[in-house]
Motif scaffolding. Structure first.
Motif, PDB file in Angstrom:
ATOM      1  N   PHE A 117      26.581 -27.665 -35.827  1.00 51.46           N
ATOM      2  CA  PHE A 117      25.183 -27.899 -36.171  1.00 51.46           C
ATOM      3  C   PHE A 117      24.568 -26.655 -36.793  1.00 51.46           C
ATOM      4  N   VAL A 118      23.623 -26.894 -37.682  1.00 52.35           N
ATOM      5  CA  VAL A 118      22.752 -25.837 -38.187  1.00 52.35           C
ATOM      6  C   VAL A 118      21.328 -26.256 -37.840  1.00 52.35           C
ATOM      7  N   LEU A 119      20.637 -25.422 -37.062  1.00 51.27           N
ATOM      8  CA  LEU A 119      19.289 -25.728 -36.621  1.00 51.27           C
ATOM      9  C   LEU A 119      18.278 -24.958 -37.457  1.00 51.27           C
ATOM     10  N   VAL A 120      17.362 -25.674 -38.072  1.00 50.73           N
ATOM     11  CA  VAL A 120      16.219 -25.072 -38.749  1.00 50.73           C
ATOM     12  C   VAL A 120      15.047 -25.215 -37.782  1.00 50.73           C
ATOM     13  N   HIS A 121      14.430 -24.105 -37.389  1.00 49.36           N
ATOM     14  CA  HIS A 121      13.451 -24.194 -36.305  1.00 49.36           C
ATOM     15  C   HIS A 121      12.251 -23.289 -36.529  1.00 49.36           C
ATOM     16  N   THR A 122      11.144 -23.674 -35.900  1.00 51.32           N
ATOM     17  CA  THR A 122       9.943 -22.838 -35.850  1.00 51.32           C
ATOM     18  C   THR A 122       9.672 -22.399 -34.421  1.00 51.32           C
ATOM     19  N   THR A 123      10.624 -22.594 -33.557  1.00 44.83           N
ATOM     20  CA  THR A 123      10.500 -22.208 -32.157  1.00 44.83           C
ATOM     21  C   THR A 123      11.053 -20.795 -31.959  1.00 44.83           C
ATOM     22  N   SER A 124      10.991 -20.307 -30.720  1.00 47.21           N
ATOM     23  CA  SER A 124      11.612 -19.031 -30.400  1.00 47.21           C
ATOM     24  C   SER A 124      13.129 -19.161 -30.474  1.00 47.21           C
ATOM     25  N   ASP A 125      13.803 -18.037 -30.607  1.00 46.54           N
ATOM     26  CA  ASP A 125      15.261 -18.049 -30.640  1.00 46.54           C
ATOM     27  C   ASP A 125      15.835 -18.618 -29.352  1.00 46.54           C
ATOM     28  N   VAL A 126      15.199 -18.286 -28.226  1.00 42.65           N
ATOM     29  CA  VAL A 126      15.685 -18.765 -26.929  1.00 42.65           C
ATOM     30  C   VAL A 126      15.663 -20.282 -26.869  1.00 42.65           C
ATOM     31  N   PHE A 127      14.542 -20.864 -27.290  1.00 45.96           N
ATOM     32  CA  PHE A 127      14.417 -22.314 -27.204  1.00 45.96           C
ATOM     33  C   PHE A 127      15.359 -23.007 -28.184  1.00 45.96           C
ATOM     34  N   ALA A 128      15.466 -22.478 -29.399  1.00 47.68           N
ATOM     35  CA  ALA A 128      16.378 -23.057 -30.385  1.00 47.68           C
ATOM     36  C   ALA A 128      17.818 -22.978 -29.902  1.00 47.68           C
ATOM     37  N   ASP A 129      18.173 -21.877 -29.259  1.00 53.37           N
ATOM     38  CA  ASP A 129      19.536 -21.736 -28.762  1.00 53.37           C
ATOM     39  C   ASP A 129      19.814 -22.733 -27.638  1.00 53.37           C
ATOM     40  N   TRP A 130      18.805 -23.005 -26.821  1.00 56.74           N
ATOM     41  CA  TRP A 130      18.964 -24.015 -25.766  1.00 56.74           C
ATOM     42  C   TRP A 130      19.244 -25.383 -26.394  1.00 56.74           C
ATOM     43  N   TYR A 131      18.474 -25.717 -27.433  1.00 57.08           N
ATOM     44  CA  TYR A 131      18.738 -26.959 -28.150  1.00 57.08           C
ATOM     45  C   TYR A 131      20.149 -26.949 -28.742  1.00 57.08           C
ATOM     46  N   GLY A 132      20.527 -25.838 -29.377  1.00 54.99           N
ATOM     47  CA  GLY A 132      21.831 -25.760 -30.022  1.00 54.99           C
ATOM     48  C   GLY A 132      22.978 -25.913 -29.038  1.00 54.99           C
TER      49      GLY A 132
END
Length: 391
Positions: A117-132
């Motif tokens: 996956f490649v995540l494009v996000h406007t969230t914090s790195d921590v939250f995006a990494d949790w999603y990833g």
């Protein structure tokens, strides 16, 4: 299914493809095509491959190198050329460059790269990494679950894209820009046209991070999962990820006439979080309490609801029937996977063979189903009812 548990799966994109009025581009399926077109007053260019063109209207179906589908009218289409190079999907590096151009850093977008996956996000790195991490866990669990049951899957041709917005406002604005009329109760969807998951944080988890940066640790993830709304976030992500993975690993084809109850059934079967697990989700079969609570009254209320789901997608498109339809689909799918696994796998294999020009009708859907499960509806319904009531 409460306000936070409303999922949208955009299937309305699939065009009607009567063979009489279509011709394919056999040369284009191996060559790289380039098109110029105008949409919403903007001139654009794309590279990819033509999938079909209507002899009647001149409409063209086009797949870009990142797996998006474009449907262009004759008036929108400009120059059309082909390259000597063969068509290929973007590599991961090419996709990242493309996404950085589409979602620039100055507009607060960041990009996080995972294995699939490649995540494009406007969230914090921590939250995006949790999603990833969760997306990768779903990918591994989902593919392992079905491969062990005899389904042959393949790696995605192109890394899968997930868009993660920190605010509902940004989420709704992006959906509107895509032309998706999502409701205020919609917080996530998989778009068949773009092949992307679009999500937003609805739990307040992101607000609790207080701009903390860095890679999510097991301690941080455990803290996230204790926050209000964590279960809804896990359920939402898994549901949409199952749609995306299924359509990118060979279980389904995006333009094929795939029954909606099967697509949604797979998603609601796998969406259930594991509350007792630090990882928040495992692929093991679980009873879905949200769907189960609606299922029993629905069974008592409707007459022959299961055959209705098989024959038509209409119950999912009717807002007043959606809640019960998702519950029925969960119970129906759970029963078939747990009690008729060999027949269900055979059924999935039949559906996986369908292409964008495959015929579709209630009669064909009924034939596909009864070829695998038989036509003794009374016994099938009795076994189903007994199984559900014993859960």
């Amino acid at each position: 299914m409460g306000a936070k548990m409303n999922f949208r799966f955009f299937c309305q994109f699939r065009p009607i493809l009567p063979a009489l009025f279509l011709f394919a581009f056999p040369w284009s399926l191996s060559a790289l095509d380039h098109i110029e077109f105008t949409q919403n007053g903007q001139k654009k260019k794309e590279s990819g491959r033509a999938l079909y063109r209507s002899q009647e209207t001149g409409e063209i179906g086009f797949e870009t190198r990142d797996g998006r589908y474009l449907v262009l009218s004759k008036d929108e289409l400009g120059a059309f050329t082909k390259d000597e190079k063969p068509f290929s999907y973007y590599t991961k590096d090419e996709l990242i460059r493309h996404l950085k151009n589409e979602f620039p850093a100055e507009s607060r977008y960041d990009i996080l790269v995972k294995d699939h996956f490649v995540l494009v996000h406007t969230t914090s790195d921590v939250f995006a990494d949790w999603y990833g991490q969760l997306l990768e866990r779903v990918y591994a669990g989902f593919t392992d679950f079905w491969e062990k049951k005899g389904i042959t899957l393949h790696e995605p041709a192109c890394p899968m894209v997930a868009l993660v917005f920190s605010s509902r406002h940004d989420f709704f604005r992006y959906a509107a820009d895509e032309g998706n009329a999502v409701t205020q109760n919609t917080h996530a969807y998989f778009n068949l046209k773009t092949n992307r998951i679009v999500l937003c944080d609805i739990s307040g988890l992101e607000a609790s991070r207080e701009n903390e940066q860095g890679r999510a640790s097991p301690r941080k993830i455990a803290a996230l999962l204790q926050q209000p709304g964590a279960v809804e976030n896990v359920t939402m992500v898994v549901h949409e990820a199952v749609h995306q993975i299924g359509f990118n690993c060979g279980l389904q084809k995006r333009l094929a006439p795939y029954p909606l109850w099967v697509s949604e059934g797979l998603a609601v079967f796998h969406e259930v979080p594991d509350r007792g697990k630090q990882a928040a989700w495992t692929s093991r079969p679980k009873v879905n309490p949200i769907r189960q609570a609606v299922l029993i009254p629905a069974l008592q209320k409707q007459r022959d609801p299961l055959r209705t789901l098989i024959l038509s997608d209409d119950p999912f498109r009717n807002a007043q029937q959606q809640r019960e339809s998702y519950a029925l689909t969960w119970g129906w799918t759970y029963f078939l996977i747990m009690k008729r696994p060999k027949e269900y796998v055979a059924y999935l294999k039949i559906l996986a063979e369908k292409d964008m020009d495959s015929d579709d009708s209630p009669e064909i859907r009924l034939r596909d189903f009864t070829d695998c499960f038989g036509d003794d509806w009374e016994k099938l319904y009795k076994d189903f009812s007994n199984t559900i009531r014993k859960l």
